[in-house]
Scaffold this active site. Structure first.
Site, PDB file in Angstrom:
ATOM      1  N   ASN A 154     -42.486  75.681  63.815  1.00  0.00           N
ATOM      2  CA  ASN A 154     -42.131  74.602  62.866  1.00  0.00           C
ATOM      3  C   ASN A 154     -40.923  73.778  63.320  1.00  0.00           C
ATOM      4  O   ASN A 154     -40.804  72.602  62.968  1.00  0.00           O
ATOM      5  CB  ASN A 154     -41.966  75.133  61.441  1.00  0.00           C
ATOM      6  CG  ASN A 154     -40.958  76.231  61.315  1.00  0.00           C
ATOM      7  OD1 ASN A 154     -40.440  76.727  62.318  1.00  0.00           O
ATOM      8  ND2 ASN A 154     -40.667  76.629  60.097  1.00  0.00           N
ATOM      9  N   GLU A 459     -27.291  82.942  61.704  1.00  0.00           N
ATOM     10  CA  GLU A 459     -27.265  81.991  62.817  1.00  0.00           C
ATOM     11  C   GLU A 459     -26.402  80.804  62.420  1.00  0.00           C
ATOM     12  O   GLU A 459     -26.563  80.249  61.331  1.00  0.00           O
ATOM     13  CB  GLU A 459     -28.692  81.520  63.121  1.00  0.00           C
ATOM     14  CG  GLU A 459     -29.558  82.668  63.594  1.00  0.00           C
ATOM     15  CD  GLU A 459     -30.876  82.221  64.203  1.00  0.00           C
ATOM     16  OE1 GLU A 459     -31.636  81.515  63.527  1.00  0.00           O
ATOM     17  OE2 GLU A 459     -31.132  82.566  65.362  1.00  0.00           O
TER      18      GLU A 459
END
Ligand code: ADP
Length: 478
Positions: A154, A459
């Site tokens: 994606n 992250e």
């Protein structure tokens, strides 16, 4: 390793799309279904050789001064920006998203490269006061080593950029297995690494059979860590596989994001935020809203305005500058969306916007449903498509309970103008991230990640680099 050279702009794509010979896996454009090219199907032995090469590169890269590693990552960010137009074109060709979103994704990826380039020089240790005078205690941080990365389709550029930026900044080397649908953006990044002065073997793309590459990475004692973004089912399998070699893991798994709109919300802002968080990337992101929960008194007006906005979105080939919503990535994705919509309608959901029956096209227009219930598939699992499903609630506590009624815990959204509810509700929501009167939550400065079955590890932000570092404590006797 594949030798991919940057020739003049324009030739890059041609070169990338003819990387391997006729034996490789076919990659096609999800808009036109035309073949773009073929990519190598690496054997297990080839992957194992790349792991060894990565380990050799690690011994050099870890000793490269942090400032130099940072400079090269900055250079890489600059190259991504310089070649943005061509990279965006490539990204849309393989992924289908609108070209405007593809440009945005490249800027977003480059922002992680810049962010972690800076972080490389800020990996500080500690000196701990010792309990006696004949001892000194130091803590330092060291790169974990060779890292495996498995990434989804994606965000073919950004999901890799944000992982590899942190890993390389920390002094690790990386082997990346991109999604089989979208490998070219990964190869492009690998090619740009060379131009940026990042030595061979520091960032390597490996392609082939997913389970075979996964197994080679997971069973190798040389690979010290895996960072994965993808489905919860694959994540669970990788957790099991990681046991054999006790690997460190960062897992960004599926979400089932609730969007809570309380009756005191600024309706214009809430609808605008909702449209963005639902239809970006045709609804194919793990932070896409999957369940709209709107307080009863404003539900009718909210849905009316939402349909008005959704109805204006243009569906088409992503390369058309006017397109808002591109095709779904695959036939499988299209079938899933169809199945979820039919299931909801069969169980009594009301259709506010969209066709009464869906064709077999991957171009799915915005669909708006209300009357969402617990037993519907779309309540329990991410639809990953341009389908907005609404449910109403009466009290704020009911809304919170509904929002938390899922095993996933990646992100929640909350719209309210009450300063008390901003804190009370966001603290009660079981997710790693909460967007309060804001749905544009994903930026390089913040720790992105989930709780519950959406995974663990973060992250981005000042926390992101820690995922690639081990603490080493030194006890020095005097
Ligand atoms: P999706 O169904 O959305 O494609 P996946 O979790 O299957 O989500 O895919 C995310 C990434 O995980 C992709 O790169 C895919 O190839 C990879 N993958 C899928 N199955 C495995 C597996 N058994 N081992 C390793 N990687 C896998």
């Amino acid at each position: 390793m594949l030798e991919v050279e940057f020739k003049q702009p324009g030739h890059f794509i041609q070169y990338l799309t003819s990387i391997s010979g006729s034996q490789g896996s076919v990659i096609s454009n999800p808009s036109t279904l035309q073949e773009l090219g073929r990519i190598p199907r690496m054997s297990r032995k080839e992957v194992e050789d790349e792991i060894l090469r990565s380990e050799r590169a690690f011994q050099i890269w870890r000793k490269t001064p942090a400032k130099d590693r940072g400079l090269r990552l900055h250079r890489l960010a600059g190259l991504v920006r310089e070649r943005r137009e061509e990279l965006a074109y490539l990204l849309t060709l393989e992924q289908g998203k609108s070209i405007r979103e593809a440009r945005g994704e490249l800027d977003y990826g480059a922002s992680y490269l810049d962010w972690f380039a800076g972080e490389a020089t800020r990996v500080y240790g500690d000196i701990i006061p010792a309990p006696s005078d004949n001892k000194r205690i130091f803590v330092k941080k060291e790169p974990v080593g060779v890292v495996g990365m498995i990434t989804p389709w994606n965000f073919p550029h950004a999901m890799i950029a944000r992982k590899m930026a942190a890993a390389l900044a920390a002094g690790c080397t990386a082997l990346c297995k991109p999604a089989p649908e979208t490998p070219y953006s990964a190869f492009a990044l690998q090619a740009l690494c060379r131009e940026a002065g990042i030595p061979e073997g520091v960032f390597t793309v490996v392609t082939g059979e997913a389970s075979e590459i996964g197994d080679a990475l997971m069973s190798s004692p040389t690979v010290k860590k895996l960072s994965f973004t993808g489905s919860t089912a694959t994540g669970k399998l990788l957790i099991q596989q990681s046991a054999a070699t006790v690997k460190k893991l960062t897992l960004e798994l599926g979400g089932n994001a609730p969007f809570l709109a309380l009756e005191d919300a600024d309706l214009n802002a809430a609808v605008e935020g909702a449209l963005f968080a639902k239809f970006r990337n045709s609804g194919q992101t793990c932070v896409s809203v999957n369940r709209f929960l709107v307080q009863e008194s404003i539900a009718e007006e909210f849905i009316r305005r939402f349909c008005e906005g959704a109805g204006e979105l243009k569906v088409g080939d992503g390369l058309d500058e006017t397109t808002d919503i591109g095709p779904l990535i695959s036939e499988r994705a299209m079938r899933k969306v169809k199945e979820f919509v039919e299931d909801a309608i069969n169980q009594g959901a009301r259709l506010h916007l969209g066709p009464t029956s869906l064709s077999d096209s991957r171009f799915i227009p915005p669909i708006v449903l209300s009357g969402l219930t617990d037993s519907m598939k779309i309540w329990n699992e991410e639809v990953f498509g341009p389908v907005a499903a609404f449910r109403t609630f009466s009290t704020v506590d009911d809304g919170i309970a509904l929002a938390n009624q899922t095993e996933a815990g990646l992100v929640s959204y909350l719209y309210t103008s009450s300063s008390v509810d901003i804190f009370r509700v966001s603290e009660a929501l079981e997710s790693g991230m909460v967007g309060v009167n804001d749905t544009r939550i994903s930026i390089a400065e913040v720790p992105f990640g989930g709780v519950k079955q959406s995974g663990f590890g973060r992250e981005g932000g000042r926390y992101g680099i820690d995922e690639y570092l081990n603490l080493k404590y030194l006890s020095v006797g005097l």
